[in-house]
Design a protein around this motif. Structure first.
Motif, PDB file in Angstrom:
ATOM      1  N   VAL A  47       7.276  13.537  18.815  1.00  0.00           N
ATOM      2  CA  VAL A  47       7.148  13.954  17.397  1.00  0.00           C
ATOM      3  C   VAL A  47       6.379  12.684  16.655  1.00  0.00           C
ATOM      4  CG1 VAL A  47       8.885  13.491  15.418  1.00  0.00           C
ATOM      5  CG2 VAL A  47       9.424  14.943  17.280  1.00  0.00           C
ATOM      6  N   ALA A  48       6.503  11.694  16.922  1.00  0.00           N
ATOM      7  CA  ALA A  48       5.660  10.687  16.456  1.00  0.00           C
ATOM      8  C   ALA A  48       3.990  10.861  16.326  1.00  0.00           C
ATOM      9  CB  ALA A  48       5.855   9.166  17.069  1.00  0.00           C
ATOM     10  N   HIS A  49       3.710  11.663  17.858  1.00  0.00           N
ATOM     11  CA  HIS A  49       2.632  11.713  17.966  1.00  0.00           C
ATOM     12  C   HIS A  49       2.007  13.269  16.878  1.00  0.00           C
ATOM     13  CE1 HIS A  49      -1.296  13.012  19.762  1.00  0.00           C
ATOM     14  NE2 HIS A  49      -1.106  14.378  19.885  1.00  0.00           N
ATOM     15  N   ASN A  50       3.011  13.955  16.863  1.00  0.00           N
ATOM     16  CA  ASN A  50       2.557  15.143  16.024  1.00  0.00           C
ATOM     17  C   ASN A  50       2.646  14.968  14.501  1.00  0.00           C
ATOM     18  OD1 ASN A  50       2.280  16.767  18.381  1.00  0.00           O
ATOM     19  ND2 ASN A  50       4.337  17.408  18.229  1.00  0.00           N
ATOM     20  N   ILE A  51       3.225  13.787  14.069  1.00  0.00           N
ATOM     21  CA  ILE A  51       3.196  13.596  12.693  1.00  0.00           C
ATOM     22  C   ILE A  51       2.079  12.707  12.421  1.00  0.00           C
ATOM     23  CG2 ILE A  51       4.403  11.907  10.812  1.00  0.00           C
ATOM     24  CD1 ILE A  51       7.138  12.703  11.991  1.00  0.00           C
ATOM     25  N   PRO A  65       7.692  22.891   8.083  1.00  0.00           N
ATOM     26  CA  PRO A  65       6.831  22.074   9.132  1.00  0.00           C
ATOM     27  C   PRO A  65       6.908  20.586   8.670  1.00  0.00           C
ATOM     28  CG  PRO A  65       5.404  23.206   7.588  1.00  0.00           C
ATOM     29  CD  PRO A  65       6.725  23.876   7.370  1.00  0.00           C
ATOM     30  N   ALA A  66       7.316  19.989   7.663  1.00  0.00           N
ATOM     31  CA  ALA A  66       7.440  18.808   7.467  1.00  0.00           C
ATOM     32  C   ALA A  66       8.569  17.858   8.011  1.00  0.00           C
ATOM     33  CB  ALA A  66       7.351  18.353   5.974  1.00  0.00           C
ATOM     34  N   VAL A  67       9.594  18.863   8.489  1.00  0.00           N
ATOM     35  CA  VAL A  67      10.718  18.419   9.170  1.00  0.00           C
ATOM     36  C   VAL A  67      10.923  18.458  10.738  1.00  0.00           C
ATOM     37  CG1 VAL A  67      13.286  19.012   8.975  1.00  0.00           C
ATOM     38  CG2 VAL A  67      12.005  19.453   7.227  1.00  0.00           C
ATOM     39  N   HIS A  68      11.177  17.380  11.128  1.00  0.00           N
ATOM     40  CA  HIS A  68      11.112  17.373  12.488  1.00  0.00           C
ATOM     41  C   HIS A  68      12.538  16.924  13.152  1.00  0.00           C
ATOM     42  CE1 HIS A  68       6.609  16.935  12.393  1.00  0.00           C
ATOM     43  NE2 HIS A  68       7.073  16.507  11.160  1.00  0.00           N
ATOM     44  N   ALA A  69      12.733  17.322  14.482  1.00  0.00           N
ATOM     45  CA  ALA A  69      14.052  17.050  14.861  1.00  0.00           C
ATOM     46  C   ALA A  69      13.927  16.215  16.429  1.00  0.00           C
ATOM     47  CB  ALA A  69      14.969  17.950  14.915  1.00  0.00           C
ATOM     48  N   THR A  89       0.817  -1.165  -0.134  1.00  0.00           N
ATOM     49  CA  THR A  89       0.034   0.095  -0.179  1.00  0.00           C
ATOM     50  C   THR A  89       0.914   1.211  -0.089  1.00  0.00           C
ATOM     51  OG1 THR A  89      -0.045  -0.024   2.356  1.00  0.00           O
ATOM     52  CG2 THR A  89      -1.851  -1.144   1.184  1.00  0.00           C
ATOM     53  N   GLU A  90       0.353   2.367  -0.771  1.00  0.00           N
ATOM     54  CA  GLU A  90       1.100   3.474  -0.711  1.00  0.00           C
ATOM     55  C   GLU A  90       0.485   4.444  -0.172  1.00  0.00           C
ATOM     56  OE1 GLU A  90       4.072   4.585  -2.391  1.00  0.00           O
ATOM     57  OE2 GLU A  90       4.519   2.382  -2.444  1.00  0.00           O
ATOM     58  N   GLY A  91       0.929   4.668   1.112  1.00  0.00           N
ATOM     59  CA  GLY A  91       0.497   5.706   2.209  1.00  0.00           C
ATOM     60  C   GLY A  91       1.363   6.791   2.215  1.00  0.00           C
ATOM     61  N   PRO A  92       1.217   7.949   2.991  1.00  0.00           N
ATOM     62  CA  PRO A  92       2.383   8.856   3.286  1.00  0.00           C
ATOM     63  C   PRO A  92       3.814   7.961   3.807  1.00  0.00           C
ATOM     64  CG  PRO A  92       0.768   9.007   4.949  1.00  0.00           C
ATOM     65  CD  PRO A  92       0.057   7.797   4.031  1.00  0.00           C
ATOM     66  N   THR A  93       4.942   8.553   3.633  1.00  0.00           N
ATOM     67  CA  THR A  93       6.019   8.190   3.957  1.00  0.00           C
ATOM     68  C   THR A  93       6.521   8.959   4.836  1.00  0.00           C
ATOM     69  OG1 THR A  93       6.373   7.200   1.890  1.00  0.00           O
ATOM     70  CG2 THR A  93       8.317   7.381   3.281  1.00  0.00           C
ATOM     71  N   VAL A  94       7.234   8.509   6.094  1.00  0.00           N
ATOM     72  CA  VAL A  94       7.982   9.068   7.017  1.00  0.00           C
ATOM     73  C   VAL A  94       9.518   8.556   6.925  1.00  0.00           C
ATOM     74  CG1 VAL A  94       8.657   9.516   9.377  1.00  0.00           C
ATOM     75  CG2 VAL A  94       6.231   9.642   8.495  1.00  0.00           C
ATOM     76  N   VAL A  95      10.334   9.388   6.633  1.00  0.00           N
ATOM     77  CA  VAL A  95      11.778   8.854   6.536  1.00  0.00           C
ATOM     78  C   VAL A  95      12.574   9.468   7.982  1.00  0.00           C
ATOM     79  CG1 VAL A  95      14.021   9.109   5.563  1.00  0.00           C
ATOM     80  CG2 VAL A  95      12.101   9.003   4.199  1.00  0.00           C
ATOM     81  N   ASP A 117      12.022   9.704  -0.996  1.00  0.00           N
ATOM     82  CA  ASP A 117      11.005  10.555  -0.920  1.00  0.00           C
ATOM     83  C   ASP A 117      10.197  10.681   0.398  1.00  0.00           C
ATOM     84  OD1 ASP A 117      10.727  11.991  -3.687  1.00  0.00           O
ATOM     85  OD2 ASP A 117       9.862  10.014  -4.308  1.00  0.00           O
ATOM     86  N   TYR A 118       9.746  11.858   0.742  1.00  0.00           N
ATOM     87  CA  TYR A 118       9.097  11.855   2.074  1.00  0.00           C
ATOM     88  C   TYR A 118       8.079  12.605   1.999  1.00  0.00           C
ATOM     89  CZ  TYR A 118      11.575  16.137   3.501  1.00  0.00           C
ATOM     90  OH  TYR A 118      12.017  17.317   3.381  1.00  0.00           O
ATOM     91  N   ASP A 119       7.031  12.390   3.144  1.00  0.00           N
ATOM     92  CA  ASP A 119       5.819  13.280   3.383  1.00  0.00           C
ATOM     93  C   ASP A 119       6.530  14.214   4.738  1.00  0.00           C
ATOM     94  OD1 ASP A 119       3.836  12.598   1.409  1.00  0.00           O
ATOM     95  OD2 ASP A 119       4.421  10.882   1.878  1.00  0.00           O
ATOM     96  N   ALA A 120       6.947  13.303   5.714  1.00  0.00           N
ATOM     97  CA  ALA A 120       7.480  14.010   6.856  1.00  0.00           C
ATOM     98  C   ALA A 120       8.828  13.371   7.025  1.00  0.00           C
ATOM     99  CB  ALA A 120       6.519  13.638   8.010  1.00  0.00           C
ATOM    100  N   VAL A 121       9.721  14.230   7.606  1.00  0.00           N
ATOM    101  CA  VAL A 121      11.284  13.511   7.630  1.00  0.00           C
ATOM    102  C   VAL A 121      11.497  13.933   9.240  1.00  0.00           C
ATOM    103  CG1 VAL A 121      12.556  15.570   7.090  1.00  0.00           C
ATOM    104  CG2 VAL A 121      13.728  13.343   7.109  1.00  0.00           C
ATOM    105  N   VAL A 122      12.080  13.084  10.059  1.00  0.00           N
ATOM    106  CA  VAL A 122      12.615  13.169  11.376  1.00  0.00           C
ATOM    107  C   VAL A 122      14.141  13.135  11.365  1.00  0.00           C
ATOM    108  CG1 VAL A 122      12.297  12.234  13.846  1.00  0.00           C
ATOM    109  CG2 VAL A 122      10.560  12.181  11.947  1.00  0.00           C
TER     110      VAL A 122
END
Lengths: 416, 65
Positions: A305-309, A270-274, A2-8, A102-107
């Protein structure tokens, strides 16, 4: 698939691993990719200066995430390949070799690196940050000979204690008269200095290092007062700096770590988290940007961060109470809050006793319990952790911990 | 229902579990974890699982019953 959003997630130490796991706990159902520079399975770092360095724990014991556990949580491991660049506009992580993820959100969880020796690199000189570092040092510590540890902070003190437990003669050198004093204050810090001496480890506090000469087995550490210490092994534990160099051309605001808002999202991205040692986020209760290099912070920040994503409509601000532990000789040291910001402290118990149990309580600027340091007394620590979190008055906290200290005696005195 | 498990020998009294799940974990006077319940609901599992994963010595797990 399945292709959902991707978090790297970039970084495979505890902050990165816990973020990947927490994404699943928080119900995130898309792809989770965990990128790590080291080829080894993700491992935990605190034992590298203690049980792993001593040889009593092996690599399996410190593994944070097995392949089976990663499969079960649908975490795609990309180990042994460093992230080289972040393309914020294109939402891609560029890996060594040129592959783009590719990412939708990156940590960003790339941690920190040991500050290198300013006295050059010689055989027999070590830092302790990675498993490979710890393995190399372990080999040298098995040889007879004097060990000089430069840096009397937590890592230096733990390495000194471990080297001593392996039968080595050890000297700890630090330019500060009471190195842990910069965290816990001079008076309490003096007891930490005494702990080394009580265990037969020499200290040269208040003296810096001028140079290091020679090679493994025959090193000479020249101090700023002109004295020379012969050493077979030298360990340099003088702090760490965030691994943020790979972000230099990303356009992110990077100043001693990735600068983030209170939700741990990078400024203007905002798609970049640390997460963890590399994150400098705005702590709403402190009213300032804060970077913390402690295990518990990495784990707690990972969950936030996981919660916020996973729940972008229900963002949580990250407002932790600092907590760190250190195991040195027969002392289990636990610190909550920010003792170096305190105005005064109160001792419960006798730090000079043999294998003592004591607590130092620190008054914050608003008259609250601002921080506490406990030794061999987890019950007092968790009590203080609750009180600091609740903003309890300093006087009330002293009363509670005094009562806790008296409690076992009362139990004994009560007839059955 | 998910079940809480603890390795009482491994516990070092670091106390991280209490921050995320004070309803599930406590610590006794000797600094050893106390399980305040055996079974938990599926709804509270994510939060308690995250608290369990905050243990520095991996002494805590949440298992399927």
């Amino acid at each position: 698939m399945t292709e959902g959003p991707t978090v790297v997630v970039v970084g495979s130490s505890v902050g990165g691993v816990r973020t990947a796991q927490a994404l699943r706990s928080e119900g995130f159902d898309g792809r989770v990719v965990l990128v790590g520079e080291e080829a080894r399975l993700p491992y935990d770092k605190p034992p590298l200066s203690k049980q792993f360095l001593a040889g009593s724990w092996n690599a399996e014991r410190v593994t944070l995430l097995t392949e089976a556990a990663a499969d079960k949580a649908r975490i795609e491991l990309r180990l042994g390949v460093a992230a080289e660049r972040l393309d914020v506009a294109g939402r891609q992580v560029v890996l060594a070799g040129g592959e783009r993820l590719d990412y939708d959100a990156v940590v960003i969880a790339t941690g920190a690196a040991a500050r290198p020796s300013p006295w050059g690199a010689r055989s027999g000189m070590h830092v302790v940050r990675t498993m490979a570092d710890s393995e190399c040092l372990q080999v040298d510590l098995r040889r007879d000979g004097h060990v000089v540890v430069v840096g009397g902070g937590f890592i230096g003190a733990e390495v000194a204690a471990t080297a001593r437990s392996l039968g080595r003669d050890v000297t700890v050198v630090d330019p500060l008269p009471a190195p842990i004093g910069r965290v816990v204050g001079a008076e309490v810090g003096a007891h930490f200095a005494e702990l080394h001496r009580r265990h037969g480890v020499a200290t040269r506090f208040g003296t810096g290092v001028e140079s290091v000469e020679g090679d493994v087995g025959d090193l000479r550490v020249v101090l700023t007062d002109g004295t020379e210490l012969a050493a077979s092994t030298v360990v340099v534990g003088i702090g760490a700096s965030p691994n943020d160099g790979w972000l230099a051309d990303s356009g992110l605001l990077v100043e001693n770590g990735v600068v983030c808002d209170e939700f741990c999202r990078a400024v203007d991205a905002p798609a970049v988290h640390a997460v963890g040692d590399v994150a400098r986020w705005f702590h709403p209760d402190h009213g300032e940007h804060t970077r913390v290099e402690h295990w518990t912070n990495a784990v707690d920040q990972a969950v936030c961060v996981a919660h916020n994503i996973a729940h972008p409509d229900d963002l949580h601000a990250y407002r932790p109470v600092e907590y760190v532990w250190s195991d040195q000789y027969d002392w289990k040291i636990q610190i909550v809050g920010r003792p170096h910001r305190a105005t005064e402290h109160h001792l419960v118990g006798d730090p000079a006793a043999d294998k003592p149990r004591f607590a130092a309580l620190y008054r914050g600027r608003e008259g609250q319990l601002g921080a506490a340091v406990t030794v061999n007394w987890p019950k007092a620590l968790v009590t203080c952790r609750r009180l600091v979190t609740a903003g309890a008055a300093f006087g009330d906290a002293v009363t509670q911990i005094d009562a806790l200290a008296a409690a076992p005696a009362r139990t004994v005195a009560t007839p059955a | 229902m998910p079940v809480l498990k603890a390795d009482f020998e491994a516990c070092q009294g670091y106390g991280n579990c209490l921050t995320g799940a004070p309803d599930a974990y406590d610590i006794d006077d000797d600094g050893v974890v106390v399980l305040l319940k055996q079974e938990i609901t599926d709804e509270e599992r994510p939060r308690i699982e995250e608290a369990a994963r905050s243990c520095p010595v991996s002494a805590l797990t949440v298992e399927d019953s």
